[in-house]
Design a protein around this motif. Structure first.
Motif, PDB file in Angstrom:
ATOM      1  N   ILE A  10       0.854  -1.185   0.000  1.00  0.00           N
ATOM      2  CA  ILE A  10       0.000   0.000   0.000  1.00  0.00           C
ATOM      3  C   ILE A  10       0.888   1.232   0.000  1.00  0.00           C
ATOM      4  CG2 ILE A  10      -1.766   1.291   1.273  1.00  0.00           C
ATOM      5  CD1 ILE A  10      -2.595  -1.464   2.501  1.00  0.00           C
ATOM      6  N   THR A  11       0.712   2.085  -0.995  1.00  0.00           N
ATOM      7  CA  THR A  11       1.477   3.327  -1.105  1.00  0.00           C
ATOM      8  C   THR A  11       0.502   4.491  -1.083  1.00  0.00           C
ATOM      9  OG1 THR A  11       3.191   2.252  -2.407  1.00  0.00           O
ATOM     10  CG2 THR A  11       3.076   4.655  -2.520  1.00  0.00           C
ATOM     11  N   THR A  12       0.811   5.484  -0.261  1.00  0.00           N
ATOM     12  CA  THR A  12      -0.004   6.691  -0.181  1.00  0.00           C
ATOM     13  C   THR A  12       0.818   7.867  -0.672  1.00  0.00           C
ATOM     14  OG1 THR A  12      -1.195   5.820   1.724  1.00  0.00           O
ATOM     15  CG2 THR A  12      -1.309   8.197   1.369  1.00  0.00           C
ATOM     16  N   ALA A  13       0.263   8.636  -1.575  1.00  0.00           N
ATOM     17  CA  ALA A  13       0.902   9.857  -2.068  1.00  0.00           C
ATOM     18  C   ALA A  13       0.084  11.043  -1.569  1.00  0.00           C
ATOM     19  CB  ALA A  13       0.963   9.852  -3.593  1.00  0.00           C
ATOM     20  N   ASP A  14       0.740  11.946  -0.853  1.00  0.00           N
ATOM     21  CA  ASP A  14       0.062  13.136  -0.343  1.00  0.00           C
ATOM     22  C   ASP A  14       0.481  14.353  -1.155  1.00  0.00           C
ATOM     23  OD1 ASP A  14      -1.565  12.332   1.993  1.00  0.00           O
ATOM     24  OD2 ASP A  14       0.354  11.570   2.708  1.00  0.00           O
ATOM     25  N   TYR A  15      -0.519  15.063  -1.680  1.00  0.00           N
ATOM     26  CA  TYR A  15      -0.322  16.267  -2.487  1.00  0.00           C
ATOM     27  C   TYR A  15      -0.744  17.449  -1.633  1.00  0.00           C
ATOM     28  CZ  TYR A  15       0.045  12.976  -6.338  1.00  0.00           C
ATOM     29  OH  TYR A  15       0.438  11.954  -7.166  1.00  0.00           O
ATOM     30  N   ILE A  16       0.171  17.975  -0.869  1.00  0.00           N
ATOM     31  CA  ILE A  16      -0.155  19.018   0.094  1.00  0.00           C
ATOM     32  C   ILE A  16      -0.309  20.378  -0.584  1.00  0.00           C
ATOM     33  CG2 ILE A  16       0.670  20.204   2.176  1.00  0.00           C
ATOM     34  CD1 ILE A  16       2.186  17.371   2.614  1.00  0.00           C
ATOM     35  N   THR A  17       0.610  20.708  -1.440  1.00  0.00           N
ATOM     36  CA  THR A  17       0.560  22.037  -2.060  1.00  0.00           C
ATOM     37  C   THR A  17      -0.434  22.102  -3.214  1.00  0.00           C
ATOM     38  OG1 THR A  17       2.519  21.450  -3.364  1.00  0.00           O
ATOM     39  CG2 THR A  17       2.882  22.711  -1.360  1.00  0.00           C
ATOM     40  N   SER A  18      -0.572  21.038  -3.990  1.00  0.00           N
ATOM     41  CA  SER A  18      -1.477  21.094  -5.143  1.00  0.00           C
ATOM     42  C   SER A  18      -2.887  20.636  -4.802  1.00  0.00           C
ATOM     43  CB  SER A  18      -0.935  20.229  -6.279  1.00  0.00           C
ATOM     44  OG  SER A  18      -1.030  18.863  -5.946  1.00  0.00           O
ATOM     45  N   ARG A  19      -3.051  19.866  -3.737  1.00  0.00           N
ATOM     46  CA  ARG A  19      -4.342  19.350  -3.287  1.00  0.00           C
ATOM     47  C   ARG A  19      -5.087  18.540  -4.348  1.00  0.00           C
ATOM     48  NH1 ARG A  19      -5.483  20.951   1.766  1.00  0.00           N
ATOM     49  NH2 ARG A  19      -4.458  22.819   2.493  1.00  0.00           N
ATOM     50  N   GLY A  20      -4.348  17.988  -5.293  1.00  0.00           N
ATOM     51  CA  GLY A  20      -4.933  17.123  -6.306  1.00  0.00           C
ATOM     52  C   GLY A  20      -4.055  15.893  -6.450  1.00  0.00           C
ATOM     53  N   CYS A  21      -4.507  14.951  -7.201  1.00  0.00           N
ATOM     54  CA  CYS A  21      -3.736  13.719  -7.365  1.00  0.00           C
ATOM     55  C   CYS A  21      -3.013  13.698  -8.707  1.00  0.00           C
ATOM     56  CB  CYS A  21      -4.651  12.512  -7.243  1.00  0.00           C
ATOM     57  SG  CYS A  21      -5.272  12.274  -5.573  1.00  0.00           S
ATOM     58  N   SER A  22      -2.448  14.833  -9.082  1.00  0.00           N
ATOM     59  CA  SER A  22      -1.686  14.886 -10.329  1.00  0.00           C
ATOM     60  C   SER A  22      -0.366  15.597 -10.070  1.00  0.00           C
ATOM     61  CB  SER A  22      -2.483  15.612 -11.416  1.00  0.00           C
ATOM     62  OG  SER A  22      -2.739  16.935 -11.009  1.00  0.00           O
ATOM     63  N   GLY A  23       0.572  15.369 -10.932  1.00  0.00           N
ATOM     64  CA  GLY A  23       1.898  15.952 -10.741  1.00  0.00           C
ATOM     65  C   GLY A  23       2.683  15.151  -9.720  1.00  0.00           C
ATOM     66  N   ALA A  24       3.700  15.764  -9.169  1.00  0.00           N
ATOM     67  CA  ALA A  24       4.555  15.085  -8.192  1.00  0.00           C
ATOM     68  C   ALA A  24       3.990  15.265  -6.784  1.00  0.00           C
ATOM     69  CB  ALA A  24       5.966  15.647  -8.266  1.00  0.00           C
ATOM     70  N   PRO A  25       3.894  14.195  -6.018  1.00  0.00           N
ATOM     71  CA  PRO A  25       3.407  14.317  -4.637  1.00  0.00           C
ATOM     72  C   PRO A  25       4.465  14.976  -3.752  1.00  0.00           C
ATOM     73  CG  PRO A  25       4.092  12.071  -5.067  1.00  0.00           C
ATOM     74  CD  PRO A  25       4.191  12.813  -6.373  1.00  0.00           C
ATOM     75  N   ASP A  26       4.019  15.581  -2.658  1.00  0.00           N
ATOM     76  CA  ASP A  26       4.944  16.184  -1.695  1.00  0.00           C
ATOM     77  C   ASP A  26       5.614  15.117  -0.834  1.00  0.00           C
ATOM     78  OD1 ASP A  26       4.617  19.198  -1.991  1.00  0.00           O
ATOM     79  OD2 ASP A  26       2.546  18.503  -1.881  1.00  0.00           O
ATOM     80  N   VAL A  27       4.887  14.057  -0.546  1.00  0.00           N
ATOM     81  CA  VAL A  27       5.447  12.953   0.239  1.00  0.00           C
ATOM     82  C   VAL A  27       4.738  11.664  -0.169  1.00  0.00           C
ATOM     83  CG1 VAL A  27       3.867  13.305   2.197  1.00  0.00           C
ATOM     84  CG2 VAL A  27       6.051  12.157   2.582  1.00  0.00           C
ATOM     85  N   THR A  28       5.492  10.594  -0.235  1.00  0.00           N
ATOM     86  CA  THR A  28       4.910   9.278  -0.409  1.00  0.00           C
ATOM     87  C   THR A  28       5.348   8.423   0.770  1.00  0.00           C
ATOM     88  OG1 THR A  28       6.765   8.564  -1.786  1.00  0.00           O
ATOM     89  CG2 THR A  28       4.798   9.328  -2.934  1.00  0.00           C
TER      90      THR A  28
END
Length: 158
Positions: free
Chosen positions: A16-34
């Motif tokens: 299970i991998t979680t990608a958090d998009y803190i600055t963009s708040r969407g699930c596209s582009g590079a995540p801030d943390v995985t």
């Protein structure tokens, strides 16, 4: 937050991998943390659809400064750096990672359910073996219809 769950229902393995998009708040582009975890699971035959998950690996990879800051919320006692993936010793999870923001036990309990097109885990897996989670979380992606067969159903062999 975007989650990519992979369950190998034949081998009873999870990743299970979680990608958090803190600055963009969407699930596209590079995540801030995985961050993610992997291991094995076994169905509780007497209480389907419950399952016991045993983590063998946990990791966190902050990619931006915002990711480092959020990573410190998840695991406040880790030394995190931008761009560096840190493997968290499973036996140190309760000491290094916050139980309030992260299910920080080596063994956790969840439910697996679904049908031929959607497999679901619970919204809230638990460290408590007496918990009774329901498979009420978001649907997981399936590579084939056979991959979506609920492994911890009444008809499961394990």
């Amino acid at each position: 937050m975007c989650i990519r769950d992979r369950l190998d229902t034949a081998a009873f393995r999870f990743n299970i991998t979680t990608a958090d998009y803190i600055t963009s708040r969407g699930c596209s582009g590079a995540p801030d943390v995985t961050w993610g975890h992997e291991g094995s699971y076994a169905c509780n035959a007497s209480h389907y659809p419950l399952a016991t998950f045993v983590r063998t690996a946990v990791w966190i990879h902050p990619r931006t400064i915002a990711g480092v800051l959020f990573g410190r919320v998840l695991c406040p006692h880790l030394s995190l750096e931008r761009g560096v993936r840190i493997n968290v010793p499973v036996d140190q999870l309760p000491k290094l990672c916050a139980g309030v923001t992260f299910n920080n036990c080596a063994v956790f309990y969840d439910a697996l359910g679904g049908n031929a097109t959607v497999l679901r885990r619970s919204k809230e897996p638990s460290c408590d073996p007496a918990s009774s989670p329901s498979p009420d979380g978001p649907g997981l992606g399936c590579t084939t219809s056979s991959a979506c067969v609920a492994p911890c159903s009444a008809h499961s062999s394990r």
